[in-house]
Structures are given as structure tokens and as C-alpha cells.
Design a protein around this motif. Sequence first.
Motif, short mmCIF file in Angstrom:
data_model
loop_
_atom_site.label_atom_id
_atom_site.label_comp_id
_atom_site.label_asym_id
_atom_site.label_seq_id
_atom_site.Cartn_x
_atom_site.Cartn_y
_atom_site.Cartn_z
N MET A 1 0.72 -0.97 0.09
CA MET A 1 0.11 -0.01 -0.21
C MET A 1 1.25 1.28 0.66
SD MET A 1 -3.47 -0.64 0.45
CE MET A 1 -4.80 0.00 0.41
N TRP A 2 0.47 2.38 -0.62
CA TRP A 2 1.15 3.45 -0.31
C TRP A 2 0.25 4.94 -0.13
CZ3 TRP A 2 0.09 8.03 -4.17
CH2 TRP A 2 0.56 8.86 -3.95
N GLY A 8 -2.72 12.24 2.53
CA GLY A 8 -3.14 10.59 3.65
C GLY A 8 -3.53 9.28 2.46
N LYS A 9 -4.52 9.74 1.64
CA LYS A 9 -4.98 8.75 0.91
C LYS A 9 -4.41 6.93 0.72
CE LYS A 9 -8.36 11.57 -2.00
NZ LYS A 9 -9.08 11.92 -2.72
N THR A 19 -6.20 12.94 -7.10
CA THR A 19 -6.13 14.71 -7.01
C THR A 19 -6.62 15.04 -5.64
OG1 THR A 19 -8.78 14.30 -8.84
CG2 THR A 19 -7.69 16.16 -7.53
N CYS A 20 -5.89 15.49 -4.66
CA CYS A 20 -5.58 15.56 -2.84
C CYS A 20 -7.10 16.37 -2.39
CB CYS A 20 -4.41 15.76 -2.76
SG CYS A 20 -2.87 15.22 -3.05
N GLU A 21 -7.43 17.39 -3.34
CA GLU A 21 -8.33 18.18 -3.21
C GLU A 21 -9.11 17.72 -1.96
OE1 GLU A 21 -10.99 18.97 -7.19
OE2 GLU A 21 -8.79 19.72 -6.60
N GLU A 22 -9.81 18.69 -1.34
CA GLU A 22 -10.83 18.17 -0.59
C GLU A 22 -12.21 18.19 -1.42
OE1 GLU A 22 -12.45 17.57 3.55
OE2 GLU A 22 -10.56 17.44 3.11
N ILE A 23 -12.95 17.68 -1.04
CA ILE A 23 -14.49 17.46 -1.36
C ILE A 23 -15.45 18.29 -0.81
CG2 ILE A 23 -16.06 16.18 -1.84
CD1 ILE A 23 -14.97 13.86 -2.48
#
Length: 136
Positions: A1-2, A8-9, A19-23
Motif C-alpha cells: 500500500m502507498w 493521506g489517501k 486529486t488531493c483536493e478536499e471535496i
Amino acid sequence: MWKCPTCGKEFVRQNENHTCEEIEKTIDAYISAQAEAVWPLLHQVRNTIRTALPEAQERISWRMPTYWSGHNIIHFAAFKKHIGVYPGEEAIVHFADRLTEFKTSKGAIQFPYDKPLPLPLIAEIATWCYKREISK
């Protein structure tokens, strides 16, 4: 796992593209996260649909502002060169003769930023979608 060091996903593959953006959780937050130049247009679309569908709830679904009444009725979203409105395939077919100047696809309409928004048409489409769904 990465695990992405930014958001942190966790992913199976190392350095998985994502995409790291917050929903955004509200329509206000969604609009605020867009380019400031399109805020007035997004507010116009929002107010038009909200007025047309006073009984519908506002929520975020599919990462887009959505109007809901037991199910999704209509969505809208900001893109680089247009606002997309997503009333579904049947609405596109029903309103096809009035959408000829806009790019459409199976369930979407693109309203380019360089043309005035057809707010009465958007209201009519939203109302049609709502009436169609409640009559099922």
C-alpha cells in the motif's frame, strides 16, 4: 500500500495519480473553491434553479451542486471555459430544439462563459426535470 503524503489517501500502486483536493460539502463551499471570475455566473445558475425548485434540497452529489427531492434532479458545475448543467438525457432530447446553440452530450449542456446564460431556459429545464421525476 502507498499512502499519499499530501492527503493521506491509500492506494495499491506506488505514486498513484489522484486529486488531493478536499471535496466541498456545501454549494457555498463549491462556489468559493472555483475561480473568482465565475462566482457571479455560478450564483446566477444556483439562484435560478433554487427559485425554480423551491421544494428541492441543495446538496453536493458527484462532486457538483445538486438539487434533490428523493433523487437527483439536476446538477451544475464550473469548468475552464463553461458551466455544465446536467439535467439528464431525456431533458436534452426534450429541449433539443432550444439547445442548438450550445454544446450538448448525452445528459449535459455546456454554457460557455463568453455568452449570456439563458437563465429562463435553465429554470424551465429544471422545472421539467422535477415534474417528470415526481410523476414517476
